[in-house]
Write a protein that holds these residues in place. Structure first.
Motif, short mmCIF file in Angstrom:
data_model
loop_
_atom_site.label_atom_id
_atom_site.label_comp_id
_atom_site.label_asym_id
_atom_site.label_seq_id
_atom_site.Cartn_x
_atom_site.Cartn_y
_atom_site.Cartn_z
N ALA A 53 42.95 29.88 43.12
CA ALA A 53 41.81 29.79 44.03
C ALA A 53 41.56 31.12 44.75
O ALA A 53 40.42 31.60 44.81
CB ALA A 53 42.05 28.68 45.05
N LEU A 54 42.60 31.73 45.27
CA LEU A 54 42.42 32.98 46.01
C LEU A 54 42.04 34.12 45.09
O LEU A 54 41.20 34.97 45.43
CB LEU A 54 43.70 33.33 46.77
CG LEU A 54 44.01 32.42 47.97
CD1 LEU A 54 45.40 32.69 48.50
CD2 LEU A 54 42.97 32.61 49.07
N THR A 55 42.63 34.15 43.89
CA THR A 55 42.26 35.19 42.92
C THR A 55 40.80 35.06 42.55
O THR A 55 40.07 36.06 42.45
CB THR A 55 43.14 35.06 41.66
OG1 THR A 55 44.52 35.17 42.02
CG2 THR A 55 42.83 36.17 40.66
N ALA A 56 40.34 33.83 42.34
CA ALA A 56 38.95 33.60 41.98
C ALA A 56 38.00 33.93 43.12
O ALA A 56 36.91 34.47 42.91
CB ALA A 56 38.76 32.14 41.52
N LEU A 57 38.39 33.61 44.36
CA LEU A 57 37.53 33.92 45.51
C LEU A 57 37.39 35.43 45.71
O LEU A 57 36.30 35.93 46.05
CB LEU A 57 38.10 33.27 46.77
CG LEU A 57 37.88 31.76 46.89
CD1 LEU A 57 38.67 31.19 48.06
CD2 LEU A 57 36.39 31.44 47.06
N ILE A 58 38.46 36.17 45.51
CA ILE A 58 38.35 37.63 45.61
C ILE A 58 37.45 38.18 44.52
O ILE A 58 36.65 39.10 44.75
CB ILE A 58 39.75 38.28 45.55
CG1 ILE A 58 40.56 37.89 46.78
CG2 ILE A 58 39.65 39.80 45.45
CD1 ILE A 58 42.01 38.34 46.74
N TRP A 59 37.51 37.59 43.33
CA TRP A 59 36.63 38.02 42.24
C TRP A 59 35.18 37.66 42.54
O TRP A 59 34.26 38.42 42.22
CB TRP A 59 37.09 37.41 40.93
CG TRP A 59 36.44 37.94 39.70
CD1 TRP A 59 35.93 37.21 38.68
CD2 TRP A 59 36.26 39.31 39.34
NE1 TRP A 59 35.42 38.04 37.71
CE2 TRP A 59 35.61 39.34 38.09
CE3 TRP A 59 36.56 40.53 39.96
CZ2 TRP A 59 35.26 40.53 37.44
CZ3 TRP A 59 36.22 41.71 39.32
CH2 TRP A 59 35.58 41.70 38.08
N PHE A 60 34.96 36.50 43.17
CA PHE A 60 33.62 36.14 43.63
C PHE A 60 33.07 37.22 44.57
O PHE A 60 31.92 37.68 44.42
CB PHE A 60 33.66 34.79 44.35
CG PHE A 60 32.39 34.44 45.08
CD1 PHE A 60 31.41 33.69 44.45
CD2 PHE A 60 32.18 34.83 46.40
CE1 PHE A 60 30.23 33.36 45.12
CE2 PHE A 60 31.01 34.51 47.07
CZ PHE A 60 30.04 33.78 46.42
N LEU A 61 33.88 37.63 45.53
CA LEU A 61 33.43 38.64 46.49
C LEU A 61 33.17 39.97 45.80
O LEU A 61 32.20 40.67 46.12
CB LEU A 61 34.47 38.80 47.60
CG LEU A 61 34.13 39.83 48.67
CD1 LEU A 61 32.85 39.44 49.41
CD2 LEU A 61 35.29 39.99 49.64
N ALA A 62 34.03 40.33 44.85
CA ALA A 62 33.84 41.59 44.13
C ALA A 62 32.50 41.60 43.40
O ALA A 62 31.76 42.60 43.45
CB ALA A 62 34.99 41.79 43.15
N LYS A 63 32.19 40.51 42.71
CA LYS A 63 30.92 40.43 42.00
C LYS A 63 29.75 40.38 42.98
O LYS A 63 28.69 40.96 42.72
CB LYS A 63 30.91 39.18 41.10
CG LYS A 63 31.79 39.30 39.86
CD LYS A 63 31.24 40.37 38.93
CE LYS A 63 31.91 40.34 37.58
NZ LYS A 63 31.43 39.23 36.74
#
Length: 416
Positions: free
Chosen positions: A19-29
């Protein structure tokens, strides 16, 4: 009973990582894809050309690409957690730079510097994240990477919608104090919060990509030997051919997403609001990644890769010849389905063929190449668009995607 409880807690901890890895990737995009919808505003406010805008985006993506190998190799040595947290912190610093209004005389330099920091920070994430999740979910790599990429793609959904919202608010209520700088202020705060949560919630045992918990994974040892080990991967014909496929895809995809809003307004004749909504639609359909990632675990990766790339190539070709909101929208959605459907399967394929001892750095080498090609695309599209128009520029991208489809056939032959 204690063992069962420990297993359940361990499973929850693993989901925390996802979940946290995906949320950071969301923010990056989100941070990266906030820029293309802002290009019309920058072009009008600062009087810059398409080529200059493309060059700025290329500079950001070049820094992003350059981070792929060092971040992966560093994660082999010191662990995934430290690299991901550091990357989020640098991206947040870049967003903070962009959040501060400055005089017009220095605005372009500040925007360029902020974009470079965003590229540097976000570039540290994906390579390390793919390797971390593929180790945590070895039997469900495609599904886990599908979730990761879907979250990231929804960053692309949110970014243009947020741009429309803040620019609309600024026009409707002058002096309200909300403009495009606000997006990056929110991004800076979110980056700091997510970095702190990741540092706190990721268990120490998951800290090293090598899986031993102490950071002594396969990345240690003589640097020259490590580089030779990474280079040796390219002597495998199937691996080398697939790298060519993903490089062609990256060039076509990044060139398209960087200039799609301007293509839709200048070449397709759509209003800016409609173009921004269709641009969001490109990322909304990223839910297909959950399907293709899971499907690749069941039926095999190469058939899914071939089907998704063929759809993306056909959609780009269709975009060149159709007109009207409905037809153009169909082409954009089809391009999104094919492109996003390909991405998690690409990661799963690479994770499967790269040896464990070279996992982080090997994947980093590949992502450096593919993101390097992707970084060149906006500058190429901007230059061709200024010289001959967006139709010719997007024709170049369609040809690159067709080359990726042809390369998949080569991979299928040599991979037998």
């Amino acid at each position: 009973m204690a063992t069962g409880t420990g297993s359940r807690l361990r499973a929850l901890a693993d989901y925390d990582v996802l979940a946290l890895t995906a949320l950071i990737w969301f923010l990056a995009k989100f941070l990266r894809y906030a820029f293309p919808p802002l290009f019309p505003t920058f072009r009008e406010t600062f009087g810059v050309s398409n080529a200059a805008l493309g060059l700025a985006f290329t500079a950001m993506m070049t820094v992003y690409a350059a981070m792929q190998f060092p971040s992966g190799a560093l994660a082999d040595r010191v662990g995934a957690r430290q690299v991901i947290v550091a990357g989020a912190g640098v991206a947040g610093a870049g967003a903070l730079v962009l959040a501060v209004p400055v005089p017009d005389e220095v605005a372009l330099a500040v925007i360029g510097g902020g974009m470079l920091l965003v590229g540097l920070g976000t570039g540290a994430h994906k390579t390390v994240a793919v390797r971390l999740l593929s180790r945590l979910y070895p039997a469900r790599t495609g599904r886990a990477l599908g979730i990761l990429d879907t979250f990231g793609a929804f960053g692309g959904v949110a970014a243009p919608a947020a741009v429309v919202a803040v620019t609309g608010a600024a026009l409707a209520v002058p002096g309200v104090g909300v403009d495009w700088h606000t997006l990056f202020l929110v991004g800076a705060v979110a980056a700091g919060g997510l970095a702190a949560l990741f540092l706190r919630r990721v268990p120490p045992a998951d800290d090293a990509t090598g899986g031993d918990g102490d950071g002594s994974g396969g990345g240690r040892g003589d640097d020259a030997d490590g580089l030779r080990r990474y280079a040796a991967l390219f002597r495998e014909p199937a691996f080398a051919a697939f790298v060519v496929v993903t490089v062609c895809f990256s060039f076509a995809y990044n060139g398209a997403v960087a200039f799609l809003p301007l293509y839709l307004t200048d070449a397709a004749g759509l209003p800016e609001t409609t173009a921004s909504l269709l641009y969001s639609g490109l990322f909304v359909v990223s839910l297909v990644q959950l399907v293709t990632g899971d499907l690749s675990d069941r039926v095999g990766r190469l058939p899914v890769i071939a089907a998704t790339l063929a759809l993306a190539a056909a959609a780009l070709a269709l975009l060149l010849v159709v007109s009207g909101v409905l037809a153009v929208g169909v082409a954009v959605v089809a391009f999104g389905l094919g492109s996003h459907g390909f991405r998690p399967v690409r990661g799963a394929y690479l994770s499967a063929v790269i040896p464990e001892s070279s996992a982080g750095g090997g994947l980093g080498v590949v992502r450096t190449l593919l993101m390097g090609a992707g970084a060149l695309a906006p500058a190429a599209v901007g230059a061709v668009a200024d010289a001959t128009g967006f139709a010719a520029a997007f024709g170049l991208l369609a040809a690159a995607m067709a080359a990726a489809v042809a390369g998949t056939g080569v991979v299928a032959v040599v991979d037998r």
